[in-house]
Design a protein around this motif. Structure first.
Motif, PDB file in Angstrom:
ATOM      1  N   PHE A   1       0.844  -1.199   0.000  1.00 51.64           N
ATOM      2  CA  PHE A   1       0.000   0.000   0.000  1.00 51.64           C
ATOM      3  C   PHE A   1       0.877   1.245   0.000  1.00 51.64           C
ATOM      4  N   LEU A   2       0.253   2.395  -0.295  1.00 52.82           N
ATOM      5  CA  LEU A   2       0.963   3.678  -0.283  1.00 52.82           C
ATOM      6  C   LEU A   2       2.240   3.609  -1.105  1.00 52.82           C
ATOM      7  N   THR A   3       2.127   2.922  -2.236  1.00 53.83           N
ATOM      8  CA  THR A   3       3.289   2.710  -3.097  1.00 53.83           C
ATOM      9  C   THR A   3       2.854   2.869  -4.550  1.00 53.83           C
ATOM     10  N   ASN A   4       3.697   3.481  -5.362  1.00 55.80           N
ATOM     11  CA  ASN A   4       3.374   3.634  -6.776  1.00 55.80           C
ATOM     12  C   ASN A   4       4.665   3.679  -7.592  1.00 55.80           C
ATOM     13  N   PRO A   5       4.678   2.995  -8.749  1.00 56.91           N
ATOM     14  CA  PRO A   5       5.902   3.007  -9.556  1.00 56.91           C
ATOM     15  C   PRO A   5       6.088   4.336 -10.299  1.00 56.91           C
ATOM     16  N   VAL A   6       7.343   4.720 -10.480  1.00 53.93           N
ATOM     17  CA  VAL A   6       7.633   5.914 -11.281  1.00 53.93           C
ATOM     18  C   VAL A   6       8.429   5.560 -12.531  1.00 53.93           C
ATOM     19  N   ARG A   7       8.954   4.329 -12.569  1.00 55.25           N
ATOM     20  CA  ARG A   7       9.784   3.943 -13.701  1.00 55.25           C
ATOM     21  C   ARG A   7       9.844   2.421 -13.726  1.00 55.25           C
ATOM     22  N   ILE A   8       9.820   1.870 -14.928  1.00 54.76           N
ATOM     23  CA  ILE A   8       9.969   0.421 -15.042  1.00 54.76           C
ATOM     24  C   ILE A   8      11.346   0.134 -15.612  1.00 54.76           C
ATOM     25  N   LEU A   9      12.031  -0.786 -14.972  1.00 53.88           N
ATOM     26  CA  LEU A   9      13.405  -1.087 -15.367  1.00 53.88           C
ATOM     27  C   LEU A   9      13.426  -2.377 -16.182  1.00 53.88           C
TER      28      LEU A   9
END
Ligand code: FAD
Ligand code: FAD
Ligand code: SF4
Ligand code: SF4
Ligand code: FES
Lengths: 469, 283
Positions: free
Chosen positions: A341-349
């Protein structure tokens, strides 16, 4: 009610497949009440005079009446009562977010657990299905032709109601299978496809013609259906099928799916039966599903069944704000789905072959409430961390399908690409053209789509009859 | 069910079929495609509309057998039925009088080039077509391409017919010969490496080049995003925004990688189908 009732505080539990078993198959998780349990659960109902539960149901199923019939073992009467308002009870009983609708308003729920209205509805519908759906009456032909575009719950309901009123109905469906999200989106383990198929067979029995592989706006526009093919009215129920992506770097790497692609491969194309069925799917060892709705929950649970070792829900708010059905969140937890929770991606590697190897994520905290009334997630600066995953499923929502709105002359379109329609009638800005379901409201629920189809059928009938006069 | 009216075998791996599909034929235009499913447990595969007859209500497809579905399709004959056949999908080619247009078709890509070349010619363009294949046997529709072109250049990779060389060699020679200012547009359709190579050539001369991308697809209606590619730094869906794009803007690496996503599974399906499974297990 004269006699004083002994209150049973808890719902009768839903028999389910053992979690350790079910994560290895696609069979339905919830097995349904048997007659004895259904009758016992129905007897919990207080038969409240004010019928608060009923007001929580978007189509106002006469809940106290049908539950009383179940308690009296009049199952045939009960299903008939439900069907007066709800054309797809086997579906709604399984997938309605009851905790926010009928059951939310149940008197019993104030102090105890509410009556399991959804489970009882499902019981009645399954009872009928096991005996073959009762034949319905069809009015004499009116001579009018109506085209229904899209065969999701909105289209199916509208078509059935119009057919019963004696109109000649043709349903045009883009895919090779009718049913909309019920077929391509919601997984078998939550909504068996035979249940949906029974509704479609029922439609054919009513004399509705279903043309699959027919993309309206491509093979013909709505205008052409009316002007060249002689349809007197058109209902548009094309749903919200356009997947949102996050628009972050690396999102086009291999191993990143939209939830639509992931679920369509599995449900519609039966990739879980590969290679007996030809369409492949690939899940890695650790899957991250972005989002917190039913779609996300379905994708995460599907990934587990396809053999993922770990399946994560990554959601930028907290459990409390998750829009998914409560029962499915519980089922997911039982199955071992993990939650960030309270987590969101900003970039996919991605690795050197272009395959996902991880996500750079930010942690969030909850700030002030936003326009949806939920507290807005705010990123915590400097909280970046890497989550190692090899498959990502993006389940952050869908927009209305743009094809029909874009190719139909004189149709008013809203800000979000939705078709503008009067909620009371389904009428659009174009005479003779009606719309309802997700294409009007944006991604919503089965019962709302169904209700909209039903309302539109009523006003299409009125429109046609006034043409005759 | 969609009836196969005619079948023509161009080579052991390239076949043509005329399919009865009046709803598709009624409105389709050059540059569009269909998605078909051969049988109940089958995959949905996209194929370009190579020709159409509105009167007869038919669509012509030309396909190369590369995997299970195309091989299975290849076993069907006139009189047989294809289970599902949906179209016309995709945005039609942008047709106007550009001036002089070079149409390049590589391998099975000759088929999709044909209706576009024809439409360009009908719109008044001077059409120079270049068609090529690995070897003479794989070449087809030389006559039809000649009919719709003002000039036709033919080549084979191995020199077994007319001349030796890739279509890109011919393209480069042509540009050198005529001058880059005398060519207004290049259209290239074929395997990804060939389209990419054509773009490299035309990029050096700054000639606008349109390509028709063959990404993976599922629904073909914009619903799944499987077909997405990066064009000019933006995500586009091949099935609705394309299939034609400005080739100089396409991120070919991403396209190639995404196309290979299911390579192992495709290989397995093919081996099971042709009965050569060496994996030992499975059922
Ligand atoms: C994975 C998933 C899980 C969900 N879970 C739940 C749940 O538990 N409970 C709940 O209440 N709701 C749930 N929903 C939401 C619910 O399914 C939708 O709100 C509902 O299906 C909308 O119905 P509809 O008839 O408007 O459209 P859809 O069901 O989307 O159907 C639209 C149909 O129109 C077709 N179509 C589109 N364009 C064209 C065209 N141009 N020509 C012809 N046909 C066209 C589509 O192929 C599709 O078959 C879920 C949705 C998803 C995706
Ligand atoms: C818009 C569009 C239009 C198209 N038009 C046409 C057309 O007109 N004609 C046509 O022939 N095709 C066309 N294609 C491509 C066609 O859709 C694919 O060839 C088809 O889907 C292959 O399906 P399959 O099951 O036979 O092969 P799959 O099992 O899906 O595998 C095929 C792919 O795997 C690779 N592959 C398979 N075997 C091997 C191997 N042994 N070694 C290395 N790589 C291998 C190839 O790259 C091949 O493309 C088009 C594609 C798109 C998107
Ligand atoms: S249709 Fe849905 S909301 Fe209405 S009674 Fe049934 S389960 Fe409850
Ligand atoms: S509110 Fe609850 S207890 Fe009262 S009638 Fe409705 S279902 Fe029964
Ligand atoms: S193939 Fe599904 S969106 Fe293009």
């Amino acid at each position: 009610m004269a006699e004083k009732k002994e209150i049973i505080p808890k719902k009768h539990p839903m028999p389910v497949q053992d979690p350790r078993e079910r994560i290895r198959n696609f069979n339905e998780v919830a097995l349904g009440y048997d007659e004895e349990t259904a009758v016992a659960e129905a007897k919990r109902c207080l038969q409240c005079k004010k019928e608060p539960c009923r007001q929580g149901c978007p189509v106002e199923v006469d809940i106290p009446a049908f539950i009383r019939m179940v308690a009296e073992r009049d199952f045939e009467g009960a299903i008939k009562k439900i069907k007066e308002k709800n054309a797809l009870p086997a579906v709604c009983g399984r997938v309605c977010p009851q905790e926010n609708q009928c059951e939310k308003y149940c008197t019993l729920g104030k102090k105890h657990e509410p009556v399991a209205i959804g489970r009882l509805e499902r019981f009645c519908a399954d009872w009928e299905l096991a005996r073959g759906v009762f034949p319905q009456e069809v009015a004499p032909p009116t001579g009018f032709k109506v085209a229904v575009v899209g065969s999701g719950p909105a289209g199916l309901t509208c078509a059935a109601d119009l057919a019963k009123l004696g109109h000649k109905v043709t349903v045009f469906e883009a895919l090779h299978v009718p049913g909309g999200v019920l077929m391509y989106g919601i997984p078998e383990f939550r909504l068996p496809k035979r249940v949906v198929q029974a509704e479609i067979d029922n439609l054919r029995n009513l004399g509705v013609e279903i043309v699959t592989n027919a993309v309206v706006g491509k093979f013909a526009t709505v205008d052409e259906l009316m002007e060249e093919e002689g349809y007197d009215a058109v209902f548009i129920g094309t749903g919200a099928g356009l997947p949102y992506f996050m628009n972050i770097p690396g999102e086009n790497s291999c191993g990143v799916y939209s939830a639509n692609e992931f679920l369509t491969r599995v449900n519609l194309m039966k990739a879980y039966l590969f290679p007996a069925w030809d369409t492949p799917i690939k899940v890695g060892r650790k899957v991250a599903v972005i989002g917190g709705g039913n779609v996300a929950m379905d994708a995460a649970r599907t990934a587990l069944r396809l053999g993922a070792e770990e399946s994560w829900i990554v959601y930028r708010r907290t459990e409390k704000e998750m829009p998914a059905r409560h029962e499915e969140v519980e089922n997911a937890k039982e199955e071992g789905i993990k939650f960030a929770f309270l987590t969101n991606p900003v970039r996919i590697l991605a690795d050197e072959h272009g395959w996902v190897k991880g996500m750079e994520c930010l942690r969030y905290e909850l700030g002030e409430p936003d326009e949806s009334g939920r507290r807005r997630p705010v990123p915590i600066p400097g909280s970046e961390f890497i989550m190692e995953v090899d498959t990502v499923v993006v389940a952050i929502g869908q927009a209305p399908n743009p094809l029909v709105p874009r190719t139909t002359r004189g149709l008013e379109i809203g800000k979000k690409g939705n078709i503008v329609a009067d909620p009371a009638t389904g009428a659009t800005s174009k005479p003779g053209v009606f719309a309802g379901g997700d294409v009007v409201t944006g991604a919503a629920t089965v019962i709302l789509a169904m209700g909209a189809g039903r309302i539109a059928a009523r006003s299409i009938h009125a429109y046609l009859m006034s043409k005759k006069a | 069910m969609f009836k196969i009216l005619e079948k023509e075998v161009f080579s052991p791996v390239i076949k043509k079929m005329v399919v009865e599909a009046p709803r598709v034929a009624r409105r389709c235009q050059a540059g569009q495609f269909v998605i078909l499913r051969v049988q109940e447990n089958g995959e949905r595969i996209p194929l370009t509309i190579a020709d159409f007859d509105r009167e007869k209500g038919t669509i012509t497809i030309v396909f190369q057998e590369v995997g299970k579905t195309t091989k299975l399709l290849g076993t069907l004959n006139a009189g047989d039925y294809i289970l599902d056949f949906v179209g016309p999908l995709g945005t039609p080619s942008h047709i106007e009088n550009f001036g002089t247009v070079v149409c390049v078709g590589g391998g099975v890509g000759i088929a999709p080039v044909f209706p576009i070349a024809r439409a360009l010619k009908e719109a008044g363009n001077y059409v120079i077509s270049i068609i090529g294949a690995r070897t003479k046997e794989l070449l087809f529709w030389e006559d039809r391409m000649r009919e719709v072109s003002d000039e036709l250049l033919v080549t084979t990779d191995d020199g077994s017919y007319v001349r030796k060389g890739f279509v890109t060699d011919v393209l480069k020679e042509l540009i050198e010969q005529r001058g880059k200012e005398n060519i207004n547009l290049v259209l290239a359709i074929g395997p990804q490496p060939m389209m990419r190579a054509c773009c490299k050539v035309t990029g050096e001369y700054g000639i606008k080049t349109i390509v028709s991308l063959n990404s993976l697809m599922v629904d073909g209606t914009g619903m799944c995003g499987c077909c997405r590619v990066t064009v000019g730094g933006q995500t586009r869906f091949v099935c609705v925004d394309g299939p034609e794009f400005d080739g100089h803007q396409v991120d070919w690496d991403i396209l190639a990688r995404r196309s290979a996503t299911f390579r192992q599974e495709e290989q397995r399906a093919l081996e099971l189908y042709t009965g050569q499974c060496k994996c030992g297990g499975g059922n």
